[in-house]
Motif scaffolding. Structure first.
Motif, mmCIF file in Angstrom:
data_model
loop_
_atom_site.group_PDB
_atom_site.id
_atom_site.type_symbol
_atom_site.label_atom_id
_atom_site.label_comp_id
_atom_site.label_asym_id
_atom_site.label_seq_id
_atom_site.Cartn_x
_atom_site.Cartn_y
_atom_site.Cartn_z
ATOM 1 N N LEU A 1 0.280 -0.724 0.000
ATOM 2 C CA LEU A 1 0.000 0.000 0.000
ATOM 3 C C LEU A 1 0.356 0.922 0.000
ATOM 4 O O LEU A 1 0.558 0.710 -0.611
ATOM 5 N N ALA A 2 -0.914 1.025 -0.187
ATOM 6 C CA ALA A 2 -0.930 2.141 -0.506
ATOM 7 C C ALA A 2 -0.056 1.749 -0.452
ATOM 8 O O ALA A 2 -1.010 2.238 -0.237
ATOM 9 N N VAL A 3 1.017 0.160 -1.258
ATOM 10 C CA VAL A 3 1.254 0.220 -1.507
ATOM 11 C C VAL A 3 1.385 -0.520 -2.443
ATOM 12 O O VAL A 3 1.045 -0.886 -1.979
ATOM 13 N N ALA A 4 1.457 -0.734 -3.764
ATOM 14 C CA ALA A 4 1.489 -1.061 -4.806
ATOM 15 C C ALA A 4 2.844 -1.576 -4.984
ATOM 16 O O ALA A 4 3.668 -0.812 -5.298
ATOM 17 N N LEU A 5 2.704 -2.797 -5.249
ATOM 18 C CA LEU A 5 3.935 -3.532 -5.048
ATOM 19 C C LEU A 5 3.887 -4.838 -5.798
ATOM 20 O O LEU A 5 4.419 -5.822 -5.326
ATOM 21 N N SER A 6 3.266 -4.897 -6.943
ATOM 22 C CA SER A 6 3.111 -6.200 -7.576
ATOM 23 C C SER A 6 3.510 -6.155 -9.027
ATOM 24 O O SER A 6 3.173 -5.257 -9.734
ATOM 25 N N ASP B 1 -8.052 -0.585 -9.255
ATOM 26 C CA ASP B 1 -9.488 -0.325 -9.294
ATOM 27 C C ASP B 1 -10.140 -0.543 -7.926
ATOM 28 O O ASP B 1 -10.959 0.253 -7.474
ATOM 29 N N GLY B 2 -9.769 -1.648 -7.274
ATOM 30 C CA GLY B 2 -10.343 -1.925 -5.961
ATOM 31 C C GLY B 2 -9.926 -0.911 -4.919
ATOM 32 O O GLY B 2 -10.732 -0.509 -4.072
ATOM 33 N N SER B 3 -8.672 -0.469 -4.979
ATOM 34 C CA SER B 3 -8.169 0.498 -4.005
ATOM 35 C C SER B 3 -8.802 1.871 -4.202
ATOM 36 O O SER B 3 -9.147 2.555 -3.236
ATOM 37 N N ILE B 4 -8.952 2.287 -5.456
ATOM 38 C CA ILE B 4 -9.597 3.573 -5.733
ATOM 39 C C ILE B 4 -11.020 3.558 -5.198
ATOM 40 O O ILE B 4 -11.486 4.526 -4.580
ATOM 41 N N ASP C 1 -5.063 9.780 -5.206
ATOM 42 C CA ASP C 1 -4.739 10.488 -6.443
ATOM 43 C C ASP C 1 -3.242 10.424 -6.753
ATOM 44 O O ASP C 1 -2.840 10.273 -7.917
ATOM 45 N N ASP C 2 -2.422 10.553 -5.701
ATOM 46 C CA ASP C 2 -0.971 10.556 -5.902
ATOM 47 C C ASP C 2 -0.434 9.185 -6.302
ATOM 48 O O ASP C 2 0.371 9.071 -7.235
ATOM 49 N N TRP C 3 -0.873 8.143 -5.588
ATOM 50 C CA TRP C 3 -0.220 6.841 -5.723
ATOM 51 C C TRP C 3 -0.962 5.843 -6.603
ATOM 52 O O TRP C 3 -0.370 4.852 -7.042
ATOM 53 N N LEU C 4 -2.233 6.069 -6.860
ATOM 54 C CA LEU C 4 -2.992 5.135 -7.688
ATOM 55 C C LEU C 4 -3.218 5.656 -9.100
ATOM 56 O O LEU C 4 -3.865 4.982 -9.906
ATOM 57 N N SER C 5 -2.691 6.827 -9.398
ATOM 58 C CA SER C 5 -2.763 7.320 -10.771
ATOM 59 C C SER C 5 -1.839 6.496 -11.662
ATOM 60 O O SER C 5 -0.838 5.935 -11.200
ATOM 61 N N VAL C 6 -2.197 6.387 -12.918
ATOM 62 C CA VAL C 6 -1.378 5.603 -13.849
ATOM 63 C C VAL C 6 -0.111 6.357 -14.231
ATOM 64 O O VAL C 6 0.974 5.774 -14.320
ATOM 65 N N LEU C 7 -0.241 7.657 -14.438
ATOM 66 C CA LEU C 7 0.900 8.448 -14.879
ATOM 67 C C LEU C 7 1.630 9.058 -13.694
ATOM 68 O O LEU C 7 1.031 9.357 -12.669
ATOM 69 N N GLY C 8 2.924 9.227 -13.854
ATOM 70 C CA GLY C 8 3.736 9.835 -12.815
ATOM 71 C C GLY C 8 5.197 9.531 -13.042
ATOM 72 O O GLY C 8 5.536 8.594 -13.769
ATOM 73 N N ILE C 9 6.047 10.318 -12.426
ATOM 74 C CA ILE C 9 7.490 10.079 -12.533
ATOM 75 C C ILE C 9 7.996 9.464 -11.234
ATOM 76 O O ILE C 9 8.517 8.355 -11.220
ATOM 77 N N GLN C 10 7.804 10.179 -10.128
ATOM 78 C CA GLN C 10 8.180 9.650 -8.826
ATOM 79 C C GLN C 10 6.972 9.073 -8.093
ATOM 80 O O GLN C 10 7.121 8.240 -7.205
#
Length: 228
Positions: A36-41, A69-72, A99-108
């Protein structure tokens, strides 16, 4: 095009043993279980030594769509409950994490940032794969503590909170401070404070997909049934 290189940025080279071709191939099939929040798979079928960073990131992001999808769904329902109760700041903080961590786009940040951190700094590194047993177990424990039906008791939600905190602590111990994975888990830990839990209970009651998502995230890889 950036080619994935085997040298780790964070993990000490002296503690990492050479990887056999079979293990390198298998490690790409190992799951990045975040959360969780982190996404780790991740479940990558290609050989890491021959794939590009871009290809790996795209494939991993695709694999964790069900978790996203489930986390959002869960965080949106929980934030709505907080807002309705007048806890505006807590609702905003929870929505910001989503919004920060479950968005598809991002750099960091976002799923791309999380996957990039994992692929570049941990995937295939023996110093990570040899030390991730507690993280794998913590993910399973979180999945097992999510209620199977809409009746969510105070005891059930407190058990879930403790399991999420264990997950965050294990992940933060494993992933380097300042990296995307560590920061995501640090913020997730803050989100699971006691006062938020009655609202998470409402979110769990209205989310049909979150348990399925965690079962997928902590499940075996497709090829040999090994974890992470």
């Amino acid at each position: 095009e950036f080619v994935l290189k085997p040298a780790p940025r964070h993990l000490p080279r002296g503690n990492s043993r050479a990887m056999s071709p079979a293990r390198v191939s298998g490690s790409c099939g190992m799951g990045l279980r975040l959360l969780l929040a982190v996404a780790l798979s991740s479940r990558c079928a290609e050989d890491c030594s021959g794939c590009t960073c871009a290809d790996s990131i795209i494939q991993i992001v695709s694999e964790i769509k069900s978790f996203r999808d489930g986390s959002i769904e869960l965080f949106a329902a929980t934030a709505a409950s907080l807002k309705e109760a007048g806890a505006i700041e807590d609702a905003a903080a929870l929505q910001k994490w989503s919004d920060d961590w479950l968005s598809v786009l991002g750099i960091q940040k976002g799923l791309t940032g999380l996957v990039k951190d994992f692929v570049l700094n941990y995937l295939g590194r023996s110093n990570y794969h040899d030390r991730n047993g507690a993280l794998v177990q913590a993910l399973k424990d979180v999945g097992g503590s999510i209620p199977k039906n809409k009746k969510v008791s105070d005891g059930t939600v407190e058990k879930l909170r403790q399991k999420v905190l264990d997950l965050c602590e294990n992940g933060m111990d494993l992933f380097e401070e300042g990296g995307s994975l560590h920061e995501m888990l640090k913020e997730l830990k803050a989100a699971f404070k006691p006062s938020n839990m009655p609202h998470f209970a409402k979110g769990l009651a209205s989310s049909a997909s979150i348990r399925k998502a965690f079962e997928y995230m902590s499940g075996p890889r497709p090829d040999k049934g090994e974890e992470l």
